[in-house]
Design an enzyme around this catalytic site. Structure first.
Site, PDB file in Angstrom:
ATOM      1  N   ASP A 110      -4.090  -0.022  11.926  1.00 59.98           N
ATOM      2  CA  ASP A 110      -5.005  -1.312  12.002  1.00 59.98           C
ATOM      3  C   ASP A 110      -3.724  -2.274  12.144  1.00 59.98           C
ATOM      4  O   ASP A 110      -2.772  -2.694  11.282  1.00 59.98           O
ATOM      5  CB  ASP A 110      -5.028  -0.989  10.497  1.00 59.98           C
ATOM      6  CG  ASP A 110      -5.920  -2.654   9.509  1.00 59.98           C
ATOM      7  OD1 ASP A 110      -6.112  -3.002  10.790  1.00 59.98           O
ATOM      8  OD2 ASP A 110      -5.620  -3.071   8.883  1.00 59.98           O
ATOM      9  N   SER A 154      -5.558  -3.921  -0.696  1.00 56.32           N
ATOM     10  CA  SER A 154      -3.874  -4.132  -0.670  1.00 56.32           C
ATOM     11  C   SER A 154      -3.896  -4.616  -2.286  1.00 56.32           C
ATOM     12  O   SER A 154      -3.142  -3.923  -2.592  1.00 56.32           O
ATOM     13  CB  SER A 154      -3.413  -4.695  -0.274  1.00 56.32           C
ATOM     14  OG  SER A 154      -3.876  -6.323  -0.570  1.00 56.32           O
ATOM     15  N   LYS A 186      -9.602   5.279   3.931  1.00 59.04           N
ATOM     16  CA  LYS A 186      -8.003   4.699   3.554  1.00 59.04           C
ATOM     17  C   LYS A 186      -8.080   4.465   2.222  1.00 59.04           C
ATOM     18  O   LYS A 186      -8.186   3.750   1.283  1.00 59.04           O
ATOM     19  CB  LYS A 186      -8.341   3.692   4.673  1.00 59.04           C
ATOM     20  CG  LYS A 186      -8.123   3.322   5.766  1.00 59.04           C
ATOM     21  CD  LYS A 186      -8.005   2.265   6.598  1.00 59.04           C
ATOM     22  CE  LYS A 186      -7.283   0.993   6.212  1.00 59.04           C
ATOM     23  NZ  LYS A 186      -6.489  -0.003   7.085  1.00 59.04           N
ATOM     24  N   GLU A 208       0.968  -1.142  -0.216  1.00 60.28           N
ATOM     25  CA  GLU A 208      -0.062  -0.280  -0.298  1.00 60.28           C
ATOM     26  C   GLU A 208       1.273   1.087   0.217  1.00 60.28           C
ATOM     27  O   GLU A 208      -0.021   2.539   0.294  1.00 60.28           O
ATOM     28  CB  GLU A 208      -0.994   0.675   1.220  1.00 60.28           C
ATOM     29  CG  GLU A 208      -1.750  -1.340   1.190  1.00 60.28           C
ATOM     30  CD  GLU A 208      -2.939  -1.271   2.531  1.00 60.28           C
ATOM     31  OE1 GLU A 208      -2.600   0.138   3.032  1.00 60.28           O
ATOM     32  OE2 GLU A 208      -3.655  -2.258   2.200  1.00 60.28           O
ATOM     33  N   GLU A 223      -8.243  -0.815  14.418  1.00 56.28           N
ATOM     34  CA  GLU A 223      -8.934  -0.765  13.542  1.00 56.28           C
ATOM     35  C   GLU A 223      -9.005  -2.548  13.328  1.00 56.28           C
ATOM     36  O   GLU A 223      -7.284  -2.643  13.729  1.00 56.28           O
ATOM     37  CB  GLU A 223      -8.968  -0.398  12.340  1.00 56.28           C
ATOM     38  CG  GLU A 223      -9.139  -2.063  10.415  1.00 56.28           C
ATOM     39  CD  GLU A 223      -8.965  -1.610   9.369  1.00 56.28           C
ATOM     40  OE1 GLU A 223      -9.423  -2.012   8.821  1.00 56.28           O
ATOM     41  OE2 GLU A 223      -8.400  -0.282   9.108  1.00 56.28           O
ATOM     42  N   LYS A 228     -16.071  -1.711   2.622  1.00 59.16           N
ATOM     43  CA  LYS A 228     -15.418  -1.913   1.241  1.00 59.16           C
ATOM     44  C   LYS A 228     -16.131  -2.822   0.358  1.00 59.16           C
ATOM     45  O   LYS A 228     -16.073  -4.110   0.733  1.00 59.16           O
ATOM     46  CB  LYS A 228     -14.009  -3.268   1.242  1.00 59.16           C
ATOM     47  CG  LYS A 228     -13.097  -2.480   2.027  1.00 59.16           C
ATOM     48  CD  LYS A 228     -12.699  -3.421   2.607  1.00 59.16           C
ATOM     49  CE  LYS A 228     -10.112  -3.171   3.503  1.00 59.16           C
ATOM     50  NZ  LYS A 228      -9.866  -4.236   4.283  1.00 59.16           N
TER      51      LYS A 228
END
Length: 426
Positions: free
Chosen positions: A242, A368, A389, A205, A286, A338
């Protein structure tokens, strides 16, 4: 009436070099739009099913030709002629076509690709930006980015247990200024890591993947970088984690922090988080505990839920029914969004509406395995999500989202950057 004229899918590549689906939708006025579906590395067990070929002679079994064929045959056959701008109806038809709760037949990757492409084509046909089409007149808020600048866990080959160490630029008046400050911190961090002879290779990422000896050292390094870049730690730029705890847990709900040679139970891990929050300006954690450790989550929420944001990703997997269970049990106070965890744009919207109704913060998120597709940037603004994010300010598949947000901010003549107000509304 604007209808669906044609649909097709193509096997393309994501940012990790794995195959994924590009779906295209053509409308009756010949408007065409496409969308590329992302893919995750650490996935929740209750996520909608991503269909892979499992043919070891192609892409080590990760091909998506079966999913593409489902788009090009079954989905295409049943959707041609349907009204394009009735997104909810088309998405419900996709759900019924599959016939399973997790898209095990057609594949969530096949279904989501079509759902995304349809929304984009409809917006284009109506001469509307995607965020305006999905969000209406109220789509005005630019999200606070959660920039992943140090990678660990399954996103990097290093000794750090926690998957993401992020910065949140809260103390700025515009998205552009917030992104500039974050980028300066990112480059300052690189110089600091270079000075310590640490690796500055990047993870999936775009964050750095240094070999720190424990999980606290990244917090120290990032704190130093923020101050060295000239910003106020905690006031202008805060920290977020996270943990991706489902990757660390065993069958007895003990958490293995291999980088520190520790094994902690749920209560001990929560105590560890409390120490970190007391010492560093961490405003969000997270997946602090495993997706199956609901008792642990209840304890975490009781201990830290009034102090910081507690985000459920693997815990909720963008699923409204699972989120409802969390709401009833007072677990977490935020949800990661997501779309590929649930399957369609309409189902994603259903989850977001439920979250907002119960004052859960919504964090729009990439995966990712990404691409140049910037759909989630528009989606975040459409829903006034407040947070996004989408990685670091490196790697073009991450930058595509930031550049789109800069473009949207310009179109909105600044819009509203929520910044410091973010957690005041929580």
């Amino acid at each position: 009436m604007l209808t669906i004229k044609d649909i097709h899918a193509l096997e393309v590549m994501d940012s990790r070099g794995n195959p994924t689906i590009q779906a295209s939708v053509i409308l009756s006025d010949n408007t065409k739009a496409s969308a590329i579906v992302p893919s995750g590395a650490s996935t929740g067990k209750r996520e909608a099913l991503e269909l892979r070929d499992n043919d070891k002679t192609r892409f080590l079994g990760k091909g998506v030709l079966r999913a593409c064929e489902n788009v090009n045959s079954v989905i295409k056959h049943h959707l041609i002629g349907l009204e394009a701008i009735n997104q909810a109806f088309v998405d419900e038809r996709l759900r019924a076509l599959d016939g399973t709760p997790n898209y095990a037949n057609l594949g969530a990757n096949a279904v989501l690709g079509v759902s995304m492409a349809l929304a984009r084509a409809s917006a284009k046909a109506l001469n509307l930006p995607l965020y305006r089409y999905l969000g209406g007149a109220n789509a005005l808020t630019l999200p606070v980015p959660m920039l992943n600048i140090i990678n660990g866990g399954t996103h990097a080959n290093n000794s750090i247990d926690f998957q993401e160490y992020m910065i949140m630029p809260l103390g700025f008046e515009s998205f552009r200024e917030a992104l500039r400050a974050s980028t300066e911190v990112y480059h300052t961090l690189k110089k600091l890591l270079d000075g310590k002879n640490q690796l500055t290779s990047v993870g999936d990422e775009g964050g750095f993947a240094p070999n720190f000896s424990n999980n606290v050292e990244p917090l120290e390094a990032i704190s130093q970088a923020i101050e060295k870049a000239g910003y106020k730690l905690g006031e202008e730029i805060a920290l977020a984690l996270d943990v991706a705890s489902s990757e660390l847990v065993d069958e007895n709900f003990n958490y293995h922090l291999k980088g520190e040679n520790k094994i902690l139970d749920s209560h001990e891990l929560v105590a560890y988080y409390k120490e970190l929050v007391a010492k560093y300006p961490i405003v969000s954690i997270e997946d602090g505990l495993s997706e199956d450790d609901w008792e642990g989550w209840a304890f975490l929420s009781k201990e830290l839920g009034r102090q910081i944001q507690l985000v459920g990703d693997d815990l909720f997997v963008t699923n409204a029914s699972i989120l409802q269970k969390g709401i009833e049990k007072n677990i977490a106070n935020a949800i990661l969004i997501k779309p590929n965890q649930i399957g369609t744009i309409s189902e994603t919207l259903e989850t977001i509406r439920l979250a907002k109704h119960h004052a859960y913060q919504c964090v729009m998120s990439h995966r990712s395995g990404e691409s140049e597709d910037s759909f989630i940037a528009d989606f975040a603004v459409a829903l006034n999500a407040g947070e996004i994010k989408t990685g670091s300010t490196a790697r073009s598949e991450r930058i595509a989202k930031y550049n789109r947000l800069l473009e949207i901010e310009h179109e909105l003549k600044g819009g509203i950057y929520i910044g410091k107000e973010l957690f005041k509304h929580g």
